[in-house]
Structure formats: C-alpha cells, structure tokens
Design an enzyme around this catalytic site. Structure first.
Site, PDB file in Angstrom:
ATOM      1  N   HIS A  43     -21.873 -20.224  11.829  1.00 27.30           N
ATOM      2  CA  HIS A  43     -22.252 -18.975  11.108  1.00 27.30           C
ATOM      3  C   HIS A  43     -23.137 -18.152  12.119  1.00 27.30           C
ATOM      4  O   HIS A  43     -23.853 -17.106  11.653  1.00 27.30           O
ATOM      5  CB  HIS A  43     -22.844 -19.214  10.014  1.00 27.30           C
ATOM      6  CG  HIS A  43     -21.984 -19.814   8.993  1.00 27.30           C
ATOM      7  ND1 HIS A  43     -21.342 -18.882   8.076  1.00 27.30           N
ATOM      8  CD2 HIS A  43     -21.645 -20.946   8.641  1.00 27.30           C
ATOM      9  CE1 HIS A  43     -20.622 -19.885   7.323  1.00 27.30           C
ATOM     10  NE2 HIS A  43     -20.957 -20.973   7.457  1.00 27.30           N
TER      11      HIS A  43
ATOM     12  N   LYS B 296     -29.755  -6.657   2.806  1.00 29.98           N
ATOM     13  CA  LYS B 296     -29.405  -7.682   3.552  1.00 29.98           C
ATOM     14  C   LYS B 296     -30.754  -8.546   4.052  1.00 29.98           C
ATOM     15  O   LYS B 296     -31.920  -7.822   4.010  1.00 29.98           O
ATOM     16  CB  LYS B 296     -28.750  -7.779   4.941  1.00 29.98           C
ATOM     17  CG  LYS B 296     -29.292  -6.482   5.814  1.00 29.98           C
ATOM     18  CD  LYS B 296     -28.154  -6.177   7.105  1.00 29.98           C
ATOM     19  CE  LYS B 296     -26.965  -5.391   6.701  1.00 29.98           C
ATOM     20  NZ  LYS B 296     -25.854  -5.927   7.070  1.00 29.98           N
ATOM     21  N   ARG B 297     -30.707  -9.767   4.646  1.00 32.11           N
ATOM     22  CA  ARG B 297     -32.092 -10.181   4.946  1.00 32.11           C
ATOM     23  C   ARG B 297     -32.651  -9.440   5.962  1.00 32.11           C
ATOM     24  O   ARG B 297     -31.968  -8.569   6.848  1.00 32.11           O
ATOM     25  CB  ARG B 297     -31.812 -11.563   5.524  1.00 32.11           C
ATOM     26  CG  ARG B 297     -31.537 -12.578   4.604  1.00 32.11           C
ATOM     27  CD  ARG B 297     -32.418 -12.834   3.359  1.00 32.11           C
ATOM     28  NE  ARG B 297     -33.630 -13.385   4.068  1.00 32.11           N
ATOM     29  CZ  ARG B 297     -34.179 -14.712   3.978  1.00 32.11           C
ATOM     30  NH1 ARG B 297     -33.202 -15.549   3.105  1.00 32.11           N
ATOM     31  NH2 ARG B 297     -35.133 -15.205   4.533  1.00 32.11           N
TER      32      ARG B 297
ATOM     33  N   LYS C 139     -17.973  -6.087   0.473  1.00 29.59           N
ATOM     34  CA  LYS C 139     -18.460  -5.697  -0.715  1.00 29.59           C
ATOM     35  C   LYS C 139     -18.573  -4.330  -0.910  1.00 29.59           C
ATOM     36  O   LYS C 139     -18.037  -3.605  -1.904  1.00 29.59           O
ATOM     37  CB  LYS C 139     -19.874  -6.580  -1.278  1.00 29.59           C
ATOM     38  CG  LYS C 139     -19.472  -7.962  -1.374  1.00 29.59           C
ATOM     39  CD  LYS C 139     -21.296  -8.585  -1.507  1.00 29.59           C
ATOM     40  CE  LYS C 139     -20.987  -9.858  -0.853  1.00 29.59           C
ATOM     41  NZ  LYS C 139     -22.292 -10.709  -0.857  1.00 29.59           N
TER      42      LYS C 139
ATOM     43  N   THR D  86     -20.832  -9.987   5.324  1.00 29.40           N
ATOM     44  CA  THR D  86     -20.196 -10.000   4.058  1.00 29.40           C
ATOM     45  C   THR D  86     -20.344  -8.957   2.991  1.00 29.40           C
ATOM     46  O   THR D  86     -19.450  -8.473   2.430  1.00 29.40           O
ATOM     47  CB  THR D  86     -20.110 -11.314   3.264  1.00 29.40           C
ATOM     48  OG1 THR D  86     -21.411 -11.829   3.291  1.00 29.40           O
ATOM     49  CG2 THR D  86     -19.377 -12.444   4.128  1.00 29.40           C
TER      50      THR D  86
ATOM     51  N   LYS E  39     -30.671  -7.356  12.927  1.00 28.61           N
ATOM     52  CA  LYS E  39     -29.748  -6.580  11.801  1.00 28.61           C
ATOM     53  C   LYS E  39     -30.294  -4.985  11.956  1.00 28.61           C
ATOM     54  O   LYS E  39     -29.539  -4.324  11.322  1.00 28.61           O
ATOM     55  CB  LYS E  39     -30.036  -7.145  10.478  1.00 28.61           C
ATOM     56  CG  LYS E  39     -29.462  -8.468  10.182  1.00 28.61           C
ATOM     57  CD  LYS E  39     -29.733  -8.754   8.974  1.00 28.61           C
ATOM     58  CE  LYS E  39     -29.097 -10.297   8.656  1.00 28.61           C
ATOM     59  NZ  LYS E  39     -27.704 -10.647   8.428  1.00 28.61           N
TER      60      LYS E  39
HETATM   61  C1  26Q Z   1     -31.631 -24.015   9.071  1.00 27.37           C
HETATM   62  C2  26Q Z   1     -32.517 -25.199   9.387  1.00 27.37           C
HETATM   63  C3  26Q Z   1     -34.008 -25.137   8.807  1.00 27.37           C
HETATM   64  C4  26Q Z   1     -34.048 -24.168   7.728  1.00 27.37           C
HETATM   65  C5  26Q Z   1     -33.161 -23.301   7.378  1.00 27.37           C
HETATM   66  C6  26Q Z   1     -31.813 -23.205   8.291  1.00 27.37           C
HETATM   67  C7  26Q Z   1     -31.052 -22.226   8.031  1.00 27.37           C
HETATM   68  C8  26Q Z   1     -30.736 -21.634   6.460  1.00 27.37           C
HETATM   69  C9  26Q Z   1     -29.822 -20.683   6.327  1.00 27.37           C
HETATM   70  C10 26Q Z   1     -30.318 -21.414   9.105  1.00 27.37           C
HETATM   71  C11 26Q Z   1     -29.339 -20.279   8.838  1.00 27.37           C
HETATM   72  C12 26Q Z   1     -29.119 -19.992   7.285  1.00 27.37           C
HETATM   73  C13 26Q Z   1     -28.331 -18.963   6.926  1.00 27.37           C
HETATM   74  C14 26Q Z   1     -27.520 -17.958   7.803  1.00 27.37           C
HETATM   75  C15 26Q Z   1     -26.440 -17.302   7.210  1.00 27.37           C
HETATM   76  O1  26Q Z   1     -26.588 -16.786   6.389  1.00 27.37           O
HETATM   77  N1  26Q Z   1     -25.726 -16.704   8.359  1.00 27.37           N
HETATM   78  C16 26Q Z   1     -24.781 -15.714   7.955  1.00 27.37           C
HETATM   79  O2  26Q Z   1     -23.551 -16.365   7.498  1.00 27.37           O
HETATM   80  C17 26Q Z   1     -22.802 -15.228   6.886  1.00 27.37           C
HETATM   81  C18 26Q Z   1     -21.524 -15.997   6.274  1.00 27.37           C
HETATM   82  O3  26Q Z   1     -20.706 -16.593   7.395  1.00 27.37           O
HETATM   83  C19 26Q Z   1     -22.452 -14.333   7.974  1.00 27.37           C
HETATM   84  O4  26Q Z   1     -21.499 -13.350   7.308  1.00 27.37           O
HETATM   85  C20 26Q Z   1     -23.716 -13.680   8.653  1.00 27.37           C
HETATM   86  O5  26Q Z   1     -23.196 -12.783   9.858  1.00 27.37           O
HETATM   87  C21 26Q Z   1     -24.550 -14.785   9.321  1.00 27.37           C
HETATM   88  O6  26Q Z   1     -25.872 -14.441   9.644  1.00 27.37           O
END
Ligand code: 26Q
Length: 824
Positions: free
Chosen positions: A372, A565-566, A677, A673, A571
């Site tokens: 991702h 979004k975050r 929406k 995503t 972004k």
């Molecule tokens: C990893 C290790 C330790 C702590 C946290 C994490 C961690 C947690 C969540 C790393 C990444 C995430 C989330 C990533 C994320 O949401 N990515 C998004 O995924 C979406 C679905 O595929 C995409 O549409 C977005 O582009 C992408 O940023």
C-alpha cells in the site's frame, strides 16, 4: 488446551426462526430493553440502541450459523484476510440495509419517542484503523459477504481504537477512544477457540526418534488469544461472513507460578503485559520503526489466526497437509502481518513435523501480499536483535528462508553480489534489520499494488529486482469502496433518485450506474433539478455538522471544497492552504470579479508524533480564524478544520461535497479511496496524476476532472534539482502568499510558530515539491470556480462523475482478487 468442557450445542433442537415483521421486532426490542438490560422505567439513549442492535443480531444469528456450516464443508476453499486494521465504523444501519429491515425497524419504534436516526447515532464508530488501508479492509469484507465469497477477516480487537481528535487553541489534542466501554452488542466471544501465542524463550535443536533434525521452542512466555466474532452481512442475500478479532489475556498457569512464589506484583505485571498486546491501535499510518509492542501485535495476530485456520483444517479435513494449499489462501494487508510467512513455516515444521520442502511449498502457495505504499521510508523493518529476543525460532527460520533465496539469486545472476545485497531479506548494516516487504515477496505467490500507476511504479522502483526475478508474481488490483455504505447508506436521497431512474440493481452491481449517463444532458431539466436539490440538502446537512463541531457557518449556496484524509506532507494539505491564502489575498485586493464563493473544509488526524502534520493543523485553524472573522472576506470564502474526522463523519461529508481535493505529489499516493467516495456522490475532483485519480480521470474523461501538476516521472526528475525560490520569483501570486505567511499575518500573537512550515516549503529538499505545483493548482482551481458558476454544466459533470464510478466498487475489486489470486 483448556480444561473446560465445552458442551455440544448442535444437538439442541432448532427453534422456529424469528419473525422479521415490525411487530416481532418491536417485541424483541422491548424484551431486550426490559428483561435483558433491565430498563423498565428509564434508560440512557445508548440502551435503546443496544436493545435494537441485539434484536437485529438475533435475526443475523441463524444466517450466520448457516453460513459457517456451508463454509465448513470439506472442499470449500477459503481466503483469510489478515489485517492489523479494520476501520468498520457503525454497523446497525449497514445491517438494516443488508437485511432489508429498515422500514420494519422504523415501524417497530413507532410509539416510542425516538427516531431511528437518533438511535443509530448512539453507536460508537469501531475505529480499528488509521485510514485508507483499514477502511479498505472493511469495504472488502462487505463485498465478500455480498458476493458470497467464503472469506474470513482476521484482526485484533483493540480495546482502544483510533484516538479521538480534539482541537485546543488550534492544536490537535489526542484523547483515548474507549469504544468498548459500554460493551459491543455485535460481537460474540468464542473462548472455546482460544489459542496460545508464544514469545521469548530459546530454541532447542534435537534429533527425533527417526534421526531427523527437529526444533523445539522452549521456555516461552505465553499469551492467550481469545476470538471475538463480528458478523459481516451480505447485501440482500443469506450470507453472514465473519470478522474474527483477537483479544489478548494472560494465561492462568503463568500467573499461578508467580502467585505461588509469593510474587503478586510480578504476576500482575505479567498479566498486564499480556493484556497490553490488544490494548491500543498504533495511530501511525506510516511505519513507526522498532516498537516492540507493535511487533508483538503483529505476531499475536499472525500466530493466533494461522493456528485457528489449522484447527479448522484438521477438524474438517484431518491432518493431511498435502492438500492444505488447495483449500486455503491468506491475503496479507501490507507487511503488517507478514511474520505469518515465518510462522506458518514454524507451525508446519515444528508442530506438524513436515519437511522444509513440504512446508515451503505450502507456504508459498497460500500466502499473498498487498502493498500500500511507495514511500521507501514507510517500508517496515525490524531489528534482528529484537526478533531474536522476542521470536527466536522465527528469526532462525527467516535466516534459513533468506539463505535459500539468496542462493536462487546467485544462480540467476552469477557474481552479482551487489544485487544479492540489495535483495537480501536481512539488511546487513551495523544494526541488522529484517526487511518485511522482502520476506512477504519471497514467501508469497502473489504481490499486488492497489492502483495501476502504483503497481507499475513498484515494479520500476522499490521491487524492481524481484519483478525481474519473478515477473509473474506481480499484479495490480485497483482499490474500490463499497457502494452500500458510501451511496446507499450515506446518501439516501441520491439513492432513491438513482433507483427511480435506473432500477435498484446498482446496489449489488455498480456497473449499472452507467445508465445514469443518459440523464446527464441538461435537457433533462427535471432530473437535473432533483440532482441539484439533493446535493443542496446534503450540503445543508454537512453545514450543520461543521457548525456543530466548529461553530463556523458554511453557506450552502457556496461551493463546498473538501479535503479529508490523514494529515501528511505528501498529501499536501499545505498546497490547499496556500490556495486559500491566495483567495484571501485576492479578496483583500478587491480582485473579485466573477467570484465563486467557497467553503473550504479540511479534516484529518495527524500521527501524534508527527510534528509537521500537527503544525499543518494549527496553520489551517489560524488561517481559518483570520478568514472567517473578516467581514470583507467571509461572504466569499470560509475555511474550517473539522475535528475528529472518521468513518461516520465521511458518511455526511462525501454526499455534501462539490469539489474533492486529491492533490498528493504525483507518485506518492498509492491509490486513495476517499477520491472514489466523493466521485460516487457526484463531486468533481481536482487532482494530480496520481494513484487511482488516474483511473478516475480515465473513466470520467478529462473534461469532467480538474487535472493539474507534475507527473510522477517529472517529480522524480525535478527532485534532483529543485529550486523553490525560482517559483516564488516568477509568480507574483505565490510571492504574495509567501509574504503573508512569512510576515506572521496568521500568527500575529504567536511569533515564529510556522517557521518550520515556511522552511519546508522553501527547502530545495522539499520532497513534495509543493511550490512547483502552486501555479497549475491555482489555475485548475480557477477553472473549477468558473465551471461551478455555470450550474447546468456543473450538474451535468456531477451526474457524469457518479455515472462513471461503477468501476470503483469493491465488488469489482474482490472479483478480481478472486479471479486472479484466491480462486475460491
Ligand atoms: C506500520 C508499522 C508500525 C506502526 C504503524 C504502521 C502502519 C499503519 C498503517 C503503516 C501504514 C498504515 C496505513 C497505510 C495506509 O493507509 N495506506 C493507504 O492505503 C490505502 C488503501 O490501499 C491507499 O488508498 C492509500 O493510498 C494508502 O496511503
């Protein structure tokens, strides 16, 4: 493993199925309220929700059981979606839609002084995710149930989900989200299926009675994993799939020893350690490296889930592992559960006594990995030293996997030691680290990205060597979102209009939405008017939310320009703010001929340790303060930061949005995503050529999308030699914006607080090239503004956006996963 005797409940005779008319629902509801919850005279609003949820859950139960029975039959191939995150949001409304019980439930509440909508508001969001990746998992579960695919979700039952965001003096403040405080009426605990998960200890190598080398993992500290099941209903079918979430608790044995030694405090501490594993979701949406508890969470999920699948396998198919890979497939949501590759090897080798060859064949036929992110800094790595201490047996296995893998690399590219180093699962540096993405690739038969561009860039960049080695492994699966939650539930007005126009089939098959194309022509005056009126009503609903949460009044007649979004530098919420400041400057200069009034809404959470993201929130709030309080300005422009953006907020936001901001630096947003929406709900997109934006653009056509900015390849090139000053010198509009920022106009009583933001914009090392895209962004915004003034044209484009969104249903995405990867 446990000493409890579980009774066989399958022998209890079946009762008549519960009725689903409004009277039966009403009776059930009253029974729960009084007999179960004990509220005869008065109750809290939450109890009303709770009683209704339990009433509906009763109707889910028999379908759930039947679905289990079907999936348990031998010969049913199943997929397991393993994810550290499931961002579910609320469930009641969703189940009512899927079971087609909304009307009856509304009637059941007649004579009771409460509206269904208010009751549903009582449900706390299940916020077990950070953002896109977690919400995607939830949409996937919805689609799998609707498509009747035998897919089980495996995750963690965090006691605390994503933090609640408050804004104080313009700054983000985090508050714990104890979403389980009042219980969770949807979940069913299944202590009979608990699993033991091991940590620590050491390995013992020995020869078994046949002289074969075996390994035992000894003197471990164990933790119990208890499954809690959440029902996932399919749309208007009889399927209820399962999301199985694990809660950690201490083992009794473990505590007893300590008690007996008279060490009460140590015993309590051990119990604490065990229970901490499922205590809280990590609120970072980019990997935060090295946190021991996070690694424990990952292994806890992987180990408990794999053992659960193995248990199911042995119950139905016996202990014949030669056919395991025919009937089971694991989809790993990013690298987070990737330790599962090594854990499955461990189980098969040490517990099932298979040979390495057999175990590896099974593992690499059952594991699939979804990536991702393209940001190299977000790729997960774990220190070898930590792994050796916490998971010594798994580390041994990873070494062995790597050894065999590097041998293969050496044979493919003889003498290319650089490449061997590059591709090694173990990064050889002063502090050795395990590259989880490489472990995932080596251990999987399928690796996919989440949008076309993203999958292409993965193969050209991050995973290049691996794509050369195994081109057939890599594939694309463009993300989607579920039309049930994101249109049918979130936008009832629009849903009704669509159904009146083209029939109801779109809900279960969004490809039907294309039939709306015929209504897009402005000749369809009546349809246009209805479309417009619905958007207006949704904007009023959103304006009310903004007013409630911020005290800022949005004018429903003005354009609603939204970025939620975050908060992340890539972004580029900053680019959005620069544009707002630019509009502010124009208004103050009287440059307002042919003005389009706007309400700009920005929302999203910053990781608690992400300084720059938090500063961006503060900047939005400070700019908002100046803009909104200036009577010259606030009739033409308003800005608000919406606190605590979450799934439920998005259900109000996306239907009320005119313009969707998707403005990431090209090549950085894997997919996005939220963009989908918004599109489904008739917003137009202003966006870069990035992630799924590109596919949105392809579907809807350039004339219905406001494209701007550098392309991914141009970004890479410009990064080599980026001179932000050049853009400032050559653009008076940008100069004016920077001047205002730098003279402290938005922080008159807080001197210097935005210096870090200014420095990053001005830095030649600004990876996100914000100033480079300023001009083309402002120009695209001007086009959007002009277009918005032409109502006919705008409504036409709005209809075309919804009509072109059929491809972005997760039903399509799941069908592709199933056709190409799972083959269920
Ligand atoms: C990893 C290790 C330790 C702590 C946290 C994490 C961690 C947690 C969540 C790393 C990444 C995430 C989330 C990533 C994320 O949401 N990515 C998004 O995924 C979406 C679905 O595929 C995409 O549409 C977005 O582009 C992408 O940023």
């Amino acid at each position: 493993m446990s000493n409890q005797n579980w009774l066989n409940t399958s022998k209890i005779p079946e009762t008549d199925p519960l009725h689903e008319d409004s009277r039966s629902l009403s009776e059930g509801f009253h029974r729960y309220l009084r007999n179960h919850l004990g509220h005869f005279l008065s109750c809290a609003p939450y109890n009303i929700y709770e009683a209704m949820a339990l009433t509906i859950r009763d109707r889910i139960m028999i379908r759930w059981f039947n679905t289990w029975q079907r999936h348990k039959q031998p010969g049913v191939r199943k997929a397991y979606y393993m994810s550290l995150e499931f961002l579910i949001g609320r469930a009641l409304g969703n189940h009512l839609l899927n079971l087609d019980l909304e009307k009856e439930t509304r009637e059941a509440l007649n004579g009771f002084s409460v509206e269904l909508e208010d009751l549903m508001e009582q449900e706390p969001d299940a916020g077990l995710g950070n953002g896109g990746l977690g919400r995607l998992a939830a949409c996937f579960m919805d689609s799998c149930a609707t498509l009747e695919l035998p897919v089980i979700g495996y995750g963690i039952r965090y006691e605390y989900g994503m933090f609640r965001q408050l804004i104080k003096h313009g700054y983000q403040v985090e508050e714990p989200d104890h979403w389980l405080r009042d219980g969770n009426p949807w979940e069913v605990s299944r202590p009979e299926y608990q699993q033991l998960v091991h940590f620590g200890g050491h390995t013992v190598h020995y020869k078994d009675k046949d002289g074969i080398e075996r390994v035992r993992w000894a003197d471990t500290n164990d933790v119990i994993a208890i499954p809690y099941d959440m029902p996932i209903s399919g749309y208007c079918n009889e399927t209820i799939n399962t999301l199985r979430l694990w809660k950690s608790t201490a083992t009794e044995i473990f505590n007893l020893d300590e008690f007996n030694a008279g060490d009460y405090a140590d015993a309590v501490e051990a119990k604490n350690d065990a229970e901490h594993i499922s205590m809280v979701l990590y609120p970072n949406d980019a990997s935060e490296n090295g946190k021991e508890l996070r690694l424990k969470q990952q292994y806890f999920l992987a180990s408990a889930s794999l053992h659960d699948v193995i248990r199911l396998w042995e119950e139905t198919d016996g202990a014949d592992y030669s056919r395991f890979a025919e009937f089971n497939v694991f989809q790993m949501n990013d690298t987070h559960p990737t330790i599962a590759v090594a854990e499955l090897m461990r189980i098969l080798l040490d517990e099932k006594q298979l040979s390495w060859k057999e175990a590896w064949a099974i593992t690499t036929k059952t594991m699939a990995y979804t990536n991702h992110t393209l940001l190299p800094e977000a790729l997960e790595r774990w220190p070898v030293s930590l792994m050796e201490r916490l998971l010594p047996r798994l580390m041994e296995i990873i070494y062995q996997i790597n050894k065999i893998f590097l041998h293969e690399v050496a044979l493919r590219w003889p003498g290319d030691t650089k490449r061997q180093q590059r591709m090694s699962i173990i990064e050889e540096s002063e502090h050795k680290q395990v590259r989880m993405a490489y472990l995932a690739i080596v251990g999987s038969f399928s690796v996919n990205g989440v949008a076309k561009l993203h999958s292409d860039l993965l193969c050209e960049g991050l995973f290049r060597d691996f794509c050369e080695l195994w081109p057939g492994k890599f594939n694309n699966k463009t993300n989607g979102v579920t039309p049930r939650r994101w249109i049918a539930r979130a936008n009832p007005g629009l849903s009704q209009l669509i159904t009146d126009q083209i029939g109801y089939e779109w809900v279960a098959d969004l490809s039907h939405i294309k039939y709306l194309n015929e209504c897009a022509s402005p000749d369809n005056k009546e349809f246009h008017k209805k479309w417009f009126d619905i958007k207006q009503a949704n904007k009023k609903r959103l304006a009310q939310l903004v007013l409630d949460k911020t005290g800022i009044e949005f004018d429903p007649k003005a354009m609603f320009d939204v970025q939620v979004k975050r908060i992340h530098e890539y972004k580029r919420q900053l680019l959005n703010i620069l544009h707002v400041i630019h509009l502010y400057v124009r208004i103050k200069n009287g440059d307002t001929k042919n003005w389009t009034a706007r309400n700009v809404l920005i929302g999203g959470k910053a990781a608690p340790g992400y300084h720059m993201a938090k500063l961006i929130i503060k900047l939005v709030n400070n700019v908002a303060e100046i803009v909104n309080s200036d009577p010259d300005v606030n009739t033409k422009l308003r800005l608000a930061f919406l606190p605590n953006y979450n799934v439920s907020a998005m259900e109000i936001i996306s239907p009320g949005t005119d313009l969707s901001e998707q403005i990431s630096t090209a090549g950085k947003e894997a997919s996005g995503t939220g963009n989908m929406k918004f599109m489904m709900n008739g917003a137009l997109t202003i966006g870069t050529y990035d992630g799924a934006n590109i596919e949105i653009l392809e579907q809807v056509g350039e004339e219905n999308f406001f494209l701007f900015g550098l392309r991914a390849n141009e970004v890479t090139e410009l990064q080599q030699n980026y001179d932000p000053q050049h853009y400032i010198n050559n653009d008076p509009d940008l100069q004016a914006v920077m001047n205002l920022l730098e003279c402290g106009h938005f922080n008159l009583f807080e001197p210097g607080i935005f210096q870090d933001v200014i420095n990053s914009l001005r830095s030649p090392y600004d990876q996100w090239l914000t100033l480079a895209d300023f001009r083309s962004y402002v120009d695209a915004q001007e086009k959007a503004a002009a277009c918005y003034r032409n109502r006919k044209k705008w409504v036409q484009k709005s209809i075309l956006n919804t009509a072109s969104s059929g491809y972005f249903s997760t039903d399509r995405t799941m069908q592709e996963y199933n056709n190409d990867i799972w083959k269920l």
